[in-house]
Design a protein around this motif. Structure first.
Motif, PDB file in Angstrom:
ATOM      1  N   ASN A 119      45.915 113.864  -1.605  1.00 26.41           N
ATOM      2  CA  ASN A 119      44.801 113.686  -2.548  1.00 26.41           C
ATOM      3  C   ASN A 119      43.505 113.343  -1.808  1.00 26.41           C
ATOM      4  O   ASN A 119      42.451 113.941  -2.052  1.00 26.41           O
ATOM      5  CB  ASN A 119      45.081 112.547  -3.544  1.00 26.41           C
ATOM      6  N   LEU A 120      43.595 112.389  -0.899  1.00 27.71           N
ATOM      7  CA  LEU A 120      42.393 111.915  -0.187  1.00 27.71           C
ATOM      8  C   LEU A 120      41.825 113.015   0.705  1.00 27.71           C
ATOM      9  O   LEU A 120      40.610 113.237   0.756  1.00 27.71           O
ATOM     10  CB  LEU A 120      42.762 110.665   0.624  1.00 27.71           C
ATOM     11  N   ASN A 123      41.254 107.060  -6.936  1.00 32.02           N
ATOM     12  CA  ASN A 123      40.581 106.404  -5.811  1.00 32.02           C
ATOM     13  C   ASN A 123      40.165 107.375  -4.713  1.00 32.02           C
ATOM     14  O   ASN A 123      39.187 107.125  -4.003  1.00 32.02           O
ATOM     15  CB  ASN A 123      41.339 105.161  -5.303  1.00 32.02           C
ATOM     16  N   SER A 124      40.844 108.526  -4.601  1.00 20.49           N
ATOM     17  CA  SER A 124      40.406 109.530  -3.612  1.00 20.49           C
ATOM     18  C   SER A 124      39.037 110.096  -3.997  1.00 20.49           C
ATOM     19  O   SER A 124      38.222 110.445  -3.139  1.00 20.49           O
ATOM     20  CB  SER A 124      41.428 110.665  -3.517  1.00 20.49           C
ATOM     21  N   VAL A 125      38.784 110.148  -5.293  1.00 28.88           N
ATOM     22  CA  VAL A 125      37.508 110.644  -5.809  1.00 28.88           C
ATOM     23  C   VAL A 125      36.400 109.621  -5.491  1.00 28.88           C
ATOM     24  O   VAL A 125      35.352 109.957  -4.933  1.00 28.88           O
ATOM     25  CB  VAL A 125      37.630 110.893  -7.340  1.00 28.88           C
ATOM     26  N   ILE A 126      36.691 108.361  -5.799  1.00 28.45           N
ATOM     27  CA  ILE A 126      35.712 107.295  -5.568  1.00 28.45           C
ATOM     28  C   ILE A 126      35.445 107.120  -4.070  1.00 28.45           C
ATOM     29  O   ILE A 126      34.299 106.993  -3.631  1.00 28.45           O
ATOM     30  CB  ILE A 126      36.236 105.960  -6.157  1.00 28.45           C
ATOM     31  N   ASN A 185      35.432 109.122  -1.799  1.00 33.84           N
ATOM     32  CA  ASN A 185      34.578 110.175  -1.234  1.00 33.84           C
ATOM     33  C   ASN A 185      33.192 110.223  -1.873  1.00 33.84           C
ATOM     34  O   ASN A 185      32.448 111.188  -1.689  1.00 33.84           O
ATOM     35  CB  ASN A 185      35.279 111.528  -1.350  1.00 33.84           C
ATOM     36  N   GLY A 186      32.882 109.201  -2.644  1.00 36.68           N
ATOM     37  CA  GLY A 186      31.529 109.096  -3.198  1.00 36.68           C
ATOM     38  C   GLY A 186      31.280 109.953  -4.423  1.00 36.68           C
ATOM     39  O   GLY A 186      30.139 110.088  -4.875  1.00 36.68           O
ATOM     40  N   PHE A 187      32.319 110.532  -4.995  1.00 31.48           N
ATOM     41  CA  PHE A 187      32.156 111.296  -6.232  1.00 31.48           C
ATOM     42  C   PHE A 187      32.193 110.362  -7.433  1.00 31.48           C
ATOM     43  O   PHE A 187      32.797 109.276  -7.372  1.00 31.48           O
ATOM     44  CB  PHE A 187      33.295 112.311  -6.416  1.00 31.48           C
ATOM     45  N   LYS A 188      31.605 110.829  -8.535  1.00 31.67           N
ATOM     46  CA  LYS A 188      31.693 110.058  -9.776  1.00 31.67           C
ATOM     47  C   LYS A 188      32.881 110.591 -10.589  1.00 31.67           C
ATOM     48  O   LYS A 188      32.909 111.778 -10.946  1.00 31.67           O
ATOM     49  CB  LYS A 188      30.385 110.228 -10.563  1.00 31.67           C
TER      50      LYS A 188
END
Ligand SMILES: Cc1ncc(COP(=O)(O)O)c(C=O)c1O
Length: 390
Positions: A63-64, A91-94, A96-99
């Motif tokens: 995922n990350l 948390n993989s989304v967060i 990486n700085g995505f919303k």
């Protein structure tokens, strides 16, 4: 009668042990990532029906790594995510700085609500990170068509749905990238492990490099490597770090177990499908949901969901499961509504839980119990008798 029904049983076989012993007896023993990892990746790609796979040390790492690839390749910054999924999908989304933009679920398959996705896609949407929950298919033709039209990338998390299909094609072959987990509790295991799969050569090369510290030499494209060596003449050719990355490598032990487990995956999955149907026919439809959308599904667990929001009945059910030693988890995939988890507090304000009514029901009244190949029909009958008696 006290019965013992764990979430998973016998997912590590004598054949797996033998494959490890054979590896350990090899005169040219090598345990770090090597030819068996390559071989497992090739066989897995063939089984799935994709060009490339990259074996990593967990589904969460997959995922990350996937979200890091999107960060490198694209500019837009919103990713639509499920409220019911494993924590690493959010948390993989967060990280990486995505919303993350959350959607409710479809009660028939526990996957993301198509209607809600369509409402939340906007100019900033980069991707939909769709989890196929507990063996159910979360895709439809109209969703795929819609995402294509809006130029929104589809990423599939298939960590819980190895072998499930949509339109007779395996899940994990529809998205730009797909992720699998081989943790003990899933359809097949490499102890710990995961896979990143794609048909895109550039993404494959990126995944290989990000798995191993972002090093140029981890790409298996020799032209690319030469180009990087020429581009950075002041660097040691074997130590060119192109991206801030990770060490997500798996090893030869995991690979030989994976190769052995893969041989029985289809047979085991067929048995899981049969078990699942028997559970569905025997369970009391007045107490539990049984109207799942089962087309193409392949469930490693059985979702036990109370029909009515009844806290008293919930208490009786939990007491009965504990007494009869039927292992369970409340909240289905990942413990229920992710929006209620403390780690998300800094990223959210004023969540209106009434807008997420389907996942809220699962959060409080949804459970799962094991559906492994070795359960006998008699045991399923016994379990259902207990469940129906509450
Ligand atoms: C949907 C989903 N994604 C990702 C993961 C993470 O996999 P792992 O446990 O191998 O890190 C899981 C784990 O259960 C999962 O269910």
């Amino acid at each position: 009668m006290i019965l013992s029904h764990p979430l998973m049983h016998n997912n590590f076989t004598k054949g797996d042990v033998d494959s490890v012993i054979t590896l350990l007896k090899d005169k040219k023993l090598k345990l770090t990532q090597s030819k068996n990892v390559m071989n497992f990746e090739k066989k897995w790609s063939k089984w799935l029906g994709v060009k490339y796979s990259v074996f990593v040390n967990s589904g969460s790492s997959a995922n990350l790594l996937t979200m890091s690839i999107l960060k490198i390749l694209y500019k837009k910054n919103e990713i639509i995510v499920p409220t019911l999924t494993w924590v690493s999908d959010i948390n993989s989304v967060i990280q990486n700085g995505f919303k993350p933009v959350f959607v409710d679920i479809n009660p028939r398959n526990l996957c993301m609500s198509e209607e809600d996705i369509k409402k939340k896609v906007n100019k900033k949407t980069l991707a939909v990170f769709l989890s196929h929950i507990q063996g159910f298919n979360g895709l439809t033709d109209s969703l795929i068509k819609f995402l294509k039209k809006k130029k929104v990338i589809l990423i599939e998390d298939v960590c819980e749905s190895h072998g499930a299909t949509f339109n007779n094609k395996k899940l994990g072959t529809f998205g730009l990238i797909s992720n699998f987990s081989f943790y003990y509790a899933h359809h097949m295991s490499t102890i710990e492990g995961g896979m990143v799969c794609t048909n895109n050569k550039k993404i494959y090369q990126l995944a290989r490099m990000l798995r191993s510290h972002g090093m140029a030499r981890e790409s298996n494209d020799s032209n690319f490597e030469k180009k990087m060596i020429n581009k950075y003449p002041n660097l040691s050719p074997k130590f060119i770090f192109l991206y801030p990355a990770y060490n997500f490598r798996n090893n030869e032990i995991g690979a030989v177990i994976g190769l052995n487990q893969l041989k029985s995956l289809n047979k085991n999955n067929n048995q899981r499908k049969k078990n699942f149907r028997l559970f569905l026919t025997l369970l009391d439809k007045n107490k539990y949901r049984t109207n799942f959308d089962v087309k193409g599904s392949c469930n490693y667990a059985f979702p036990l969901i109370l029909r009515k929001p009844d806290f008293k009945l919930r208490k009786i059910l939990e007491k009965t499961l504990i007494k009869k030693r039927i292992e369970f988890r409340r909240g289905n995939a990942g413990g229920g509504n992710q929006l209620r988890q403390p780690y998300l507090k800094p990223y959210l304000n004023n969540v209106n839980f009434r807008k997420y009514k389907e996942v809220e029901h699962i959060h409080y009244f949804g459970y799962y119990i094991g559906n492994y190949p070795s359960i006998t029909n008699n045991k399923i009958r016994e379990i259902c008798k207990i469940l129906n008696s509450i």
